[in-house]
Design a protein around this motif. Structure first.
Motif, PDB file in Angstrom:
ATOM      1  N   LYS A  59       0.827  -1.210   0.000  1.00 50.55           N
ATOM      2  CA  LYS A  59       0.000   0.000   0.000  1.00 50.55           C
ATOM      3  C   LYS A  59       0.862   1.261   0.000  1.00 50.55           C
ATOM      4  N   GLY A  60       1.967   1.230   0.740  1.00 50.30           N
ATOM      5  CA  GLY A  60       2.873   2.394   0.771  1.00 50.30           C
ATOM      6  C   GLY A  60       3.417   2.688  -0.617  1.00 50.30           C
ATOM      7  N   LEU A  61       3.817   1.627  -1.288  1.00 52.43           N
ATOM      8  CA  LEU A  61       4.345   1.781  -2.664  1.00 52.43           C
ATOM      9  C   LEU A  61       3.280   2.401  -3.573  1.00 52.43           C
ATOM     10  N   LEU A  62       2.029   1.980  -3.384  1.00 57.49           N
ATOM     11  CA  LEU A  62       0.937   2.533  -4.203  1.00 57.49           C
ATOM     12  C   LEU A  62       0.695   4.006  -3.882  1.00 57.49           C
ATOM     13  N   TYR A  63       0.674   4.344  -2.580  1.00 58.10           N
ATOM     14  CA  TYR A  63       0.405   5.739  -2.198  1.00 58.10           C
ATOM     15  C   TYR A  63       1.462   6.682  -2.789  1.00 58.10           C
ATOM     16  N   VAL A  64       2.724   6.267  -2.658  1.00 55.96           N
ATOM     17  CA  VAL A  64       3.804   7.144  -3.151  1.00 55.96           C
ATOM     18  C   VAL A  64       3.722   7.261  -4.671  1.00 55.96           C
ATOM     19  N   THR A  65       3.483   6.129  -5.325  1.00 57.38           N
ATOM     20  CA  THR A  65       3.404   6.160  -6.793  1.00 57.38           C
ATOM     21  C   THR A  65       2.270   7.081  -7.237  1.00 57.38           C
ATOM     22  N   LYS A  66       1.121   6.938  -6.593  1.00 57.56           N
ATOM     23  CA  LYS A  66      -0.036   7.771  -6.994  1.00 57.56           C
ATOM     24  C   LYS A  66       0.254   9.261  -6.817  1.00 57.56           C
ATOM     25  N   ALA A  67       1.025   9.587  -5.776  1.00 60.50           N
ATOM     26  CA  ALA A  67       1.334  11.003  -5.517  1.00 60.50           C
ATOM     27  C   ALA A  67       2.372  11.556  -6.495  1.00 60.50           C
ATOM     28  N   VAL A  68       3.258  10.693  -6.977  1.00 60.77           N
ATOM     29  CA  VAL A  68       4.372  11.193  -7.808  1.00 60.77           C
ATOM     30  C   VAL A  68       4.073  11.099  -9.304  1.00 60.77           C
ATOM     31  N   VAL A  69       3.338  10.061  -9.689  1.00 67.96           N
ATOM     32  CA  VAL A  69       3.217   9.774 -11.119  1.00 67.96           C
ATOM     33  C   VAL A  69       2.527  10.878 -11.947  1.00 67.96           C
ATOM     34  N   PRO A  70       1.591  11.665 -11.382  1.00 66.88           N
ATOM     35  CA  PRO A  70       0.991  12.724 -12.208  1.00 66.88           C
ATOM     36  C   PRO A  70       2.023  13.719 -12.746  1.00 66.88           C
ATOM     37  N   PHE A  71       3.077  13.949 -11.970  1.00 64.88           N
ATOM     38  CA  PHE A  71       4.105  14.894 -12.430  1.00 64.88           C
ATOM     39  C   PHE A  71       4.905  14.292 -13.589  1.00 64.88           C
ATOM     40  N   MET A  72       5.074  12.978 -13.559  1.00 67.76           N
ATOM     41  CA  MET A  72       5.758  12.304 -14.673  1.00 67.76           C
ATOM     42  C   MET A  72       4.868  12.319 -15.914  1.00 67.76           C
ATOM     43  N   ILE A  73       3.588  12.072 -15.704  1.00 65.16           N
ATOM     44  CA  ILE A  73       2.645  12.065 -16.836  1.00 65.16           C
ATOM     45  C   ILE A  73       2.612  13.449 -17.488  1.00 65.16           C
ATOM     46  N   ALA A  74       2.624  14.489 -16.645  1.00 63.56           N
ATOM     47  CA  ALA A  74       2.587  15.857 -17.187  1.00 63.56           C
ATOM     48  C   ALA A  74       3.782  16.117 -18.098  1.00 63.56           C
TER      49      ALA A  74
END
Ligand code: NDP
Ligand code: 8X3
Length: 253
Positions: free
Chosen positions: A115-130
């Protein structure tokens, strides 16, 4: 501007070694962990030794709100430009038959490793997508590939990391985001100390009779994968000491 790497669990072991090799190579570094004193001393060391720009973020990856808050607290120019995320924070708690396992240990492993891995990924990945650019490393394990006796929940959590790495790679394909799962065997870090809850003798015995990997071996592999040309992605990589074939076969001489 130097590229930015975000590493969870950088207060010891792989995370600290990964922070070090990227600092040596002029990356800007975001390091995270629960132990604030350790986090500060790793940051100070990287600044002193490599003149690195380092931002320490003190939070528990299991705390969804704390994850969001920590990432929101980053200066915009850092947050928007995270190139590499290393989902490394994790642990094994205990080594017990399923019927003897502690539900607290199970919660801790699933909440941190999955779950920790998911939370961090969800918080960071939008900046990569942008930016339509990024590279996510998920630290799995040989325990993600084969289940060993008493490994039950730890192995399940790492099988989940393997599945999530595959899922992320598929879902993020159209955004040019690479996803690399690293699956190490025996590496001498604080891992066994944590697994055996401070029983140093038991922890030391795990690495007796052969040459285990060290955290720097894993860091070198991450650096190699991260610095390949843009069109090349290593999807997954299993790395063991030469003395180890898999969780079942280890030559102690
Ligand atoms: P260490 O115990 O040395 O490091 C673990 C790191 O994770 C620490 O920095 C710790 O920081 C952090 N961490 C643990 N729980 C949390 C949490 N809830 N929130 C934030 N940070 C947390 O072990 P390793 O370096 O060996 O382990 C790193 C990863 O590699 C883990 O995912 C582990 O499962 C995996 N692995 C390890 C292998 C080995 O043989 N060593 C082999 C295969 C995989 P803090 O305590 O300060 O929060
Ligand atoms: C750590 C390696 O074999 O102890 O993930 O599970 S093992």
């Amino acid at each position: 501007m130097s590229p930015i790497i975000f590493i969870t669990g950088a207060t010891s072991g792989f995370g600290k070694a990964i922070a070090t090799i990227f600092a040596k190579n002029n990356y800007r570094i975001i390091i995270t962990g629960r132990r604030a004193d350790r986090l500060q001393s790793v940051a100070a060391e990287l600044k002193k030794e490599y003149n690195a720009e380092v931002l320490p973020l003190n939070f528990d990856v299991r705390d969804k709100e704390a994850v969001v808050k920590a990432i929101a607290s980053l200066p915009e120019t850092w947050r928007n430009n995270i190139l590499i995320l290393v989902n490394n924070a994790g642990l094994a708690a205990g080594l017990d038959l399923i019927q003897d396992g502690s539900t607290d240990d199970w919660d801790q492993m699933i909440d941190t490793n999955v779950k920790g891995l998911l939370y961090v990924t969800k918080a960071v990945v939008p900046f990569m997508i942008a930016r339509q650019q990024g590279h996510i490393f998920n630290i799995g394990s040989v325990a993600a590939k084969q289940v060993y006796e008493k490994g039950n929940v730890y192995c399940a959590s790492k099988f989940a990391v393997d599945a999530l790495s595959q899922g992320m790679r598929i879902d993020l394909l159209k955004h040019q985001i690479k996803v690399t799962a690293i699956h190490p065997g025996a590496v001498e870090t604080e891992f066994s100390n944590v697994r055996f809850k401070g029983d140093e003798e038991r922890a030391k015995a795990v690495y007796k009779g052969y040459q285990p990997l060290v955290a720097e071996d894993i860091a070198n592999v991450v650096y190699y994968c991260a610095t390949l040309p843009p069109h090349v992605c290593i999807n997954e990589l299993v790395i063991t000491p030469t003395a180890q074939a898999n969780p079942f076969y280890l030559d102690r001489g």
